[in-house]
Design a protein around this motif. Structure first.
Motif, PDB file in Angstrom:
ATOM      1  N   GLU A 193       0.828  -1.098   0.188  1.00  0.00           N
ATOM      2  CA  GLU A 193       0.280   0.059  -0.008  1.00  0.00           C
ATOM      3  C   GLU A 193       0.773   1.246  -0.062  1.00  0.00           C
ATOM      4  O   GLU A 193       1.926   1.203   0.561  1.00  0.00           O
ATOM      5  CB  GLU A 193      -0.855  -0.185   1.304  1.00  0.00           C
ATOM      6  N   PHE A 194       0.369   2.173  -0.796  1.00  0.00           N
ATOM      7  CA  PHE A 194       1.386   3.400  -0.876  1.00  0.00           C
ATOM      8  C   PHE A 194       0.439   4.633  -0.896  1.00  0.00           C
ATOM      9  O   PHE A 194      -0.935   4.650  -1.485  1.00  0.00           O
ATOM     10  CB  PHE A 194       2.045   3.163  -2.275  1.00  0.00           C
ATOM     11  N   PRO A 195       0.578   5.636  -0.449  1.00  0.00           N
ATOM     12  CA  PRO A 195      -0.262   6.909  -0.224  1.00  0.00           C
ATOM     13  C   PRO A 195      -0.479   7.351  -1.584  1.00  0.00           C
ATOM     14  O   PRO A 195       0.180   7.280  -2.453  1.00  0.00           O
ATOM     15  CB  PRO A 195       0.711   8.091   0.173  1.00  0.00           C
ATOM     16  N   PHE A 196      -1.944   7.814  -1.997  1.00  0.00           N
ATOM     17  CA  PHE A 196      -2.236   8.369  -3.057  1.00  0.00           C
ATOM     18  C   PHE A 196      -3.102   9.595  -3.014  1.00  0.00           C
ATOM     19  O   PHE A 196      -4.003   9.884  -2.318  1.00  0.00           O
ATOM     20  CB  PHE A 196      -3.304   7.341  -3.661  1.00  0.00           C
ATOM     21  N   LYS A 197      -2.189  10.575  -3.505  1.00  0.00           N
ATOM     22  CA  LYS A 197      -2.363  12.053  -3.043  1.00  0.00           C
ATOM     23  C   LYS A 197      -2.865  12.630  -4.527  1.00  0.00           C
ATOM     24  O   LYS A 197      -3.992  13.637  -4.589  1.00  0.00           O
ATOM     25  CB  LYS A 197      -1.418  12.998  -2.496  1.00  0.00           C
ATOM     26  N   ASN A 198      -2.161  12.338  -5.606  1.00  0.00           N
ATOM     27  CA  ASN A 198      -2.469  13.006  -7.049  1.00  0.00           C
ATOM     28  C   ASN A 198      -1.720  12.096  -7.998  1.00  0.00           C
ATOM     29  O   ASN A 198      -0.968  11.136  -7.616  1.00  0.00           O
ATOM     30  CB  ASN A 198      -2.340  14.308  -6.981  1.00  0.00           C
ATOM     31  N   ALA A 199      -1.524  12.565  -9.156  1.00  0.00           N
ATOM     32  CA  ALA A 199      -0.820  11.775 -10.095  1.00  0.00           C
ATOM     33  C   ALA A 199       0.696  11.599  -9.994  1.00  0.00           C
ATOM     34  O   ALA A 199       1.368  10.594 -10.092  1.00  0.00           O
ATOM     35  CB  ALA A 199      -0.989  12.592 -11.179  1.00  0.00           C
ATOM     36  N   PHE A 200       1.354  12.633  -9.128  1.00  0.00           N
ATOM     37  CA  PHE A 200       2.698  12.577  -8.702  1.00  0.00           C
ATOM     38  C   PHE A 200       2.944  11.386  -7.817  1.00  0.00           C
ATOM     39  O   PHE A 200       4.001  10.687  -7.885  1.00  0.00           O
ATOM     40  CB  PHE A 200       3.188  13.639  -8.114  1.00  0.00           C
ATOM     41  N   SER A 201       1.780  10.865  -6.907  1.00  0.00           N
ATOM     42  CA  SER A 201       1.790   9.562  -6.052  1.00  0.00           C
ATOM     43  C   SER A 201       2.321   8.561  -7.044  1.00  0.00           C
ATOM     44  O   SER A 201       2.897   7.759  -6.425  1.00  0.00           O
ATOM     45  CB  SER A 201       0.592   9.848  -5.345  1.00  0.00           C
ATOM     46  N   VAL A 202       1.406   8.274  -8.175  1.00  0.00           N
ATOM     47  CA  VAL A 202       1.458   7.482  -9.105  1.00  0.00           C
ATOM     48  C   VAL A 202       2.933   7.149  -9.286  1.00  0.00           C
ATOM     49  O   VAL A 202       3.671   5.965  -9.491  1.00  0.00           O
ATOM     50  CB  VAL A 202       0.483   7.429 -10.300  1.00  0.00           C
ATOM     51  N   PHE A 203       3.603   8.312 -10.001  1.00  0.00           N
ATOM     52  CA  PHE A 203       4.855   7.999 -10.355  1.00  0.00           C
ATOM     53  C   PHE A 203       5.934   7.740  -9.279  1.00  0.00           C
ATOM     54  O   PHE A 203       7.015   6.975  -9.460  1.00  0.00           O
ATOM     55  CB  PHE A 203       5.383   9.371 -11.104  1.00  0.00           C
ATOM     56  N   ILE A 204       5.762   8.240  -8.183  1.00  0.00           N
ATOM     57  CA  ILE A 204       6.842   7.984  -7.079  1.00  0.00           C
ATOM     58  C   ILE A 204       6.524   6.760  -6.712  1.00  0.00           C
ATOM     59  O   ILE A 204       7.531   5.918  -6.263  1.00  0.00           O
ATOM     60  CB  ILE A 204       6.476   9.084  -5.872  1.00  0.00           C
ATOM     61  N   GLY A 205       5.169   6.274  -6.647  1.00  0.00           N
ATOM     62  CA  GLY A 205       5.068   4.722  -6.478  1.00  0.00           C
ATOM     63  C   GLY A 205       5.816   3.812  -7.179  1.00  0.00           C
ATOM     64  O   GLY A 205       6.222   2.961  -6.744  1.00  0.00           O
ATOM     65  N   ILE A 206       5.484   4.117  -8.535  1.00  0.00           N
ATOM     66  CA  ILE A 206       6.283   3.263  -9.351  1.00  0.00           C
ATOM     67  C   ILE A 206       7.863   3.328  -9.067  1.00  0.00           C
ATOM     68  O   ILE A 206       8.518   2.119  -9.050  1.00  0.00           O
ATOM     69  CB  ILE A 206       6.014   3.652 -10.924  1.00  0.00           C
ATOM     70  N   MET A 207       8.167   4.345  -8.768  1.00  0.00           N
ATOM     71  CA  MET A 207       9.755   4.508  -8.587  1.00  0.00           C
ATOM     72  C   MET A 207      10.244   3.502  -7.384  1.00  0.00           C
ATOM     73  O   MET A 207      11.261   2.981  -7.254  1.00  0.00           O
ATOM     74  CB  MET A 207      10.270   5.694  -8.572  1.00  0.00           C
ATOM     75  N   LYS A 208       9.399   3.674  -6.317  1.00  0.00           N
ATOM     76  CA  LYS A 208       9.563   3.035  -4.937  1.00  0.00           C
ATOM     77  C   LYS A 208       9.225   1.653  -4.926  1.00  0.00           C
ATOM     78  O   LYS A 208       9.984   0.989  -4.396  1.00  0.00           O
ATOM     79  CB  LYS A 208       9.139   3.971  -3.915  1.00  0.00           C
ATOM     80  N   VAL A 209       8.112   1.455  -5.398  1.00  0.00           N
ATOM     81  CA  VAL A 209       7.219   0.156  -5.060  1.00  0.00           C
ATOM     82  C   VAL A 209       7.877  -1.059  -5.902  1.00  0.00           C
ATOM     83  O   VAL A 209       8.430  -2.098  -5.223  1.00  0.00           O
ATOM     84  CB  VAL A 209       5.870   0.209  -5.278  1.00  0.00           C
ATOM     85  N   TYR A 210       7.667  -0.888  -7.298  1.00  0.00           N
ATOM     86  CA  TYR A 210       8.387  -2.069  -8.017  1.00  0.00           C
ATOM     87  C   TYR A 210       9.552  -2.512  -7.778  1.00  0.00           C
ATOM     88  O   TYR A 210       9.934  -3.771  -7.781  1.00  0.00           O
ATOM     89  CB  TYR A 210       8.250  -1.683  -9.485  1.00  0.00           C
ATOM     90  N   PRO A 211      10.831  -1.622  -7.574  1.00  0.00           N
ATOM     91  CA  PRO A 211      12.110  -2.264  -7.153  1.00  0.00           C
ATOM     92  C   PRO A 211      12.139  -2.996  -5.963  1.00  0.00           C
ATOM     93  O   PRO A 211      12.673  -4.410  -5.867  1.00  0.00           O
ATOM     94  CB  PRO A 211      13.005  -1.131  -7.052  1.00  0.00           C
ATOM     95  N   GLU A 212      11.165  -2.739  -4.938  1.00  0.00           N
ATOM     96  CA  GLU A 212      11.101  -3.531  -3.720  1.00  0.00           C
ATOM     97  C   GLU A 212      10.166  -5.085  -4.047  1.00  0.00           C
ATOM     98  O   GLU A 212      10.707  -5.975  -3.530  1.00  0.00           O
ATOM     99  CB  GLU A 212      10.236  -2.969  -2.512  1.00  0.00           C
ATOM    100  N   ILE A 213       9.186  -4.829  -4.753  1.00  0.00           N
ATOM    101  CA  ILE A 213       8.631  -6.221  -5.114  1.00  0.00           C
ATOM    102  C   ILE A 213       9.506  -6.912  -5.973  1.00  0.00           C
ATOM    103  O   ILE A 213       9.405  -8.025  -5.683  1.00  0.00           O
ATOM    104  CB  ILE A 213       7.275  -5.856  -5.924  1.00  0.00           C
ATOM    105  N   ASN A 214      10.299  -6.539  -6.863  1.00  0.00           N
ATOM    106  CA  ASN A 214      11.286  -7.313  -7.723  1.00  0.00           C
ATOM    107  C   ASN A 214      12.380  -7.961  -6.775  1.00  0.00           C
ATOM    108  O   ASN A 214      12.720  -9.283  -6.758  1.00  0.00           O
ATOM    109  CB  ASN A 214      11.904  -6.502  -8.742  1.00  0.00           C
ATOM    110  N   LYS A 215      12.742  -7.173  -5.759  1.00  0.00           N
ATOM    111  CA  LYS A 215      13.715  -7.838  -4.743  1.00  0.00           C
ATOM    112  C   LYS A 215      12.948  -8.887  -4.002  1.00  0.00           C
ATOM    113  O   LYS A 215      13.588  -9.927  -3.612  1.00  0.00           O
ATOM    114  CB  LYS A 215      14.180  -6.708  -3.847  1.00  0.00           C
ATOM    115  N   PHE A 216      11.952  -8.818  -3.525  1.00  0.00           N
ATOM    116  CA  PHE A 216      10.935  -9.669  -2.796  1.00  0.00           C
ATOM    117  C   PHE A 216      10.780 -10.930  -3.495  1.00  0.00           C
ATOM    118  O   PHE A 216      11.089 -12.057  -3.125  1.00  0.00           O
ATOM    119  CB  PHE A 216       9.600  -8.986  -2.239  1.00  0.00           C
ATOM    120  N   VAL A 217      10.346 -10.909  -4.688  1.00  0.00           N
ATOM    121  CA  VAL A 217      10.171 -11.944  -5.682  1.00  0.00           C
ATOM    122  C   VAL A 217      11.444 -12.670  -5.627  1.00  0.00           C
ATOM    123  O   VAL A 217      11.425 -14.104  -5.654  1.00  0.00           O
ATOM    124  CB  VAL A 217       9.470 -11.344  -6.909  1.00  0.00           C
TER     125      VAL A 217
END
Length: 185
Positions: free
Chosen positions: A131-155
């Motif tokens: 789960e990641f904060p959703f404030k506006n469109a910028f949150s989507v881009f920041i989420g992509i940059m932060k979340v996907y690398p962590e999911i890839n590491k976990f996998v």
């Protein structure tokens, strides 16, 4: 006060404002990965091929159709992204996007299907969830940059085979939920 001191104070205040704004958007949020059951969902969607940024328009379009033509208000948009943009060209990326029906609107499923809207029902599944904060469109881009690398590491760390990732944009809860089904290798 000299012009230099005023300029330094202004620059400092701008930097503080930028840092506070980035914090608000979630840049400094800790990424917590959980394994839990998610779903079931009823998705009203359109297929999409091409750059993933095109899915936002689809979500808006489906939302407007549901609201204006059927009186159904949804509070969650979604995108399911099948391909890794690092491995597949933008033109060939496959996804679906749209809205998630609220349980109170499940009685409209057949009517939506009869009127040629694509409706897909998913089952409850064991997933990796962030789960990641959703404030506006910028949150989507920041989420992509932060979340996907962590999911890839976990996998990789847990010997899982990555599948598609679903992003749920929960407007009421003000969060993006990243959901990845997985297969043990």
């Amino acid at each position: 006060m000299s012009v230099l001191k005023i300029a330094l104070v202004v620059i400092f205040l701008i930097i503080v404002a930028i840092v506070l704004f980035l914090n608000y958007l979630g840049l400094f949020s800790k990424i917590v990965i959980e394994e839990k059951e998610m779903g079931p969902y009823v998705l009203v969607y359109e297929d999409h091929k091409g750059d993933y940024k095109g899915t936002r328009k689809i979500q808006d379009n489906i939302y407007n159709i549901l609201l204006n033509e059927y009186g159904i208000e949804t509070f969650k948009g979604f995108g399911v992204y099948y391909d890794d943009p690092k491995k597949v060209s933008k033109e060939e990326l496959r996804s679906i996007a749209g809205c998630i029906l609220e349980e109170a609107d499940y009685n409209n499923i057949e009517k939506l299907k009869e009127n040629n809207l694509k409706v897909k029902e998913t089952s409850k599944q064991q997933c990796i969830v962030v789960e990641f904060p959703f404030k506006n469109a910028f949150s989507v881009f920041i989420g992509i940059m932060k979340v996907y690398p962590e999911i890839n590491k976990f996998v990789e760390k847990n010997g899982l085979k990555q599948k598609e990732i679903m992003e749920v944009y929960d407007v009421l809860a003000k969060k993006i939920i990243y959901i990845m089904n997985y297969i043990d290798e």
